[in-house]
Design a protein around this motif. Structure first.
Motif: not given
Length: 360
Positions: A101-102, A112-114, A240-241, A351-352
């Motif tokens: 998720l970058v 970034l979603d980490v 949103k990648p 996307t969920v």
């Protein structure tokens, strides 16, 4: 029924003076010297400035002439975008070691979603530190980072301890953090809006928070609701990648102002050709053609036309732009022309995202 509060772990990584830093890295003789990436000529514009140059008030988007006045010892170098893209790919590869998720915002920054990451590390703060250290070790450049519960706060935080630093804003610190900020530090509030807010007695996040949603909507239109929410830390935009382009554009600034539509046609044809190449590279087409005109007094005008079919062909782009050019007379000589295409054939896929509680 009570709604459970959910949080995400968002990191915003922002390279420090990226273009200028790449130039200093590749040419050690430039290290420690005031440097501007861009042109020094009359039409030249600064794309990036080293921190040594910023001490003299040199900033990106400043004219090269003004930058040289601010800093007589300023060194100008031409941008090398292929090199910047190459470095950017190396950095993005590091990001992808931690999460898929970058969301790149440009060559030098990304979200970034980490929340759930490939390393199984529960600390977003430690992940950000590790990423910054790897960028330094493997690429040779420094980066700053902001860590928080959403993209808005993370982006503001990444600027807090620049250069080569980071700041974490924990979930219980978000509102206090935003309250003490000068309103000009809020991402998305530009110079004009800032001045308008000052006129309404809004100088800090706390001042903004004191205004009702109705008051903000009355004086700032649809953006009022956005301001009402962000100062309370409410910003739910996902990382949103695969960002879907809303438009593709090409534009040129001319060495000399153009005074007649006839002189502009050759320029427009070249711009249409450049736009066609970009569209074909990504297999994109669109229906709405927009002609951008920037005049010698720096005012900008746009003229658009929506076609009943998708296009990506240079000929159709040029003919439509030509039609828009002759739509009405020019009010001044022209310093820039651009063509953009939107209403594209790209699909937005939802996307969920599962959001979890976490500890920073």
């Amino acid at each position: 029924m009570e709604t459970e509060v959910v949080y995400r772990k968002i990191i915003h990584v922002d390279m420090d003076a990226f273009y200028a830093s790449v130039e200093q890295m590749d040419n050690p003789e430039l290290k420690g010297k005031p440097l501007a990436v861009g042109g020094s000529e009359i039409r030249g514009v600064v794309s990036a400035a080293s921190y040594e140059a910023r001490k003299f008030g040199v900033r990106s988007a400043m004219s090269g002439v003004q930058a040289a006045k601010n800093c007589p010892d300023l060194i100008f170098v031409r941008p090398r975008f292929d090199r910047y893209k190459e470095i950017s790919k190396q950095i993005r590869k590091i990001f992808l070691d931690y999460t898929d998720l970058v969301e790149p915002l440009s060559l030098d920054e990304a979200y970034l979603d980490v929340t759930q990451n490939k390393k199984g590390n529960p600390s977003a703060t430690l992940i950000a530190q590790e990423i910054r250290q790897r960028i330094f070790n493997e690429v040779g450049l420094t980066a700053s980072a902001g860590i928080s519960v959403n993209k808005f706060v993370a982006k503001i935080a990444s600027d807090y301890n620049k250069p080569n630093g980071q700041k974490t804003v924990n979930p219980n610190e978000v509102e206090a953090f935003l309250e003490q900020l000068d309103i000009k530090k809020f991402y998305g509030i530009g110079k004009v809006t800032k001045e308008k807010m000052y006129q309404h007695g809004i100088f800090t996040g706390k001042d903004l928070k004191s205004k009702t949603k109705e008051y903000l909507e009355q004086h700032f239109g649809k953006s009022g609701g956005f301001y009402y929410n962000i100062v309370r830390g409410n910003h739910y935009s996902e990382v949103k990648p695969n960002r879907v382009s809303k438009s593709v554009a090409a534009e040129h600034t001319f060495n000399e102002n153009l005074t007649s539509e006839i002189f502009m046609l050759d320029k427009l044809e070249r711009i249409a050709s450049e736009l066609e190449n970009r569209l074909k590279r990504y297999n994109i087409s669109g229906k709405t053609v927009t002609l951008k005109i920037k005049y010698s007094d720096f005012t900008t005008q746009t003229r658009s036309k929506t076609l009943p079919y998708f296009i990506a062909d240079k000929g159709l782009l040029f003919e439509t732009a030509k039609e828009l050019l002759y739509q009405e007379r020019m009010k001044e000589s022209v310093r820039l022309l651009g063509i953009s295409l939107n209403n594209l054939n790209t699909e937005v896929k939802k996307t969920v995202v599962v959001q979890l509680r976490f500890e920073f």
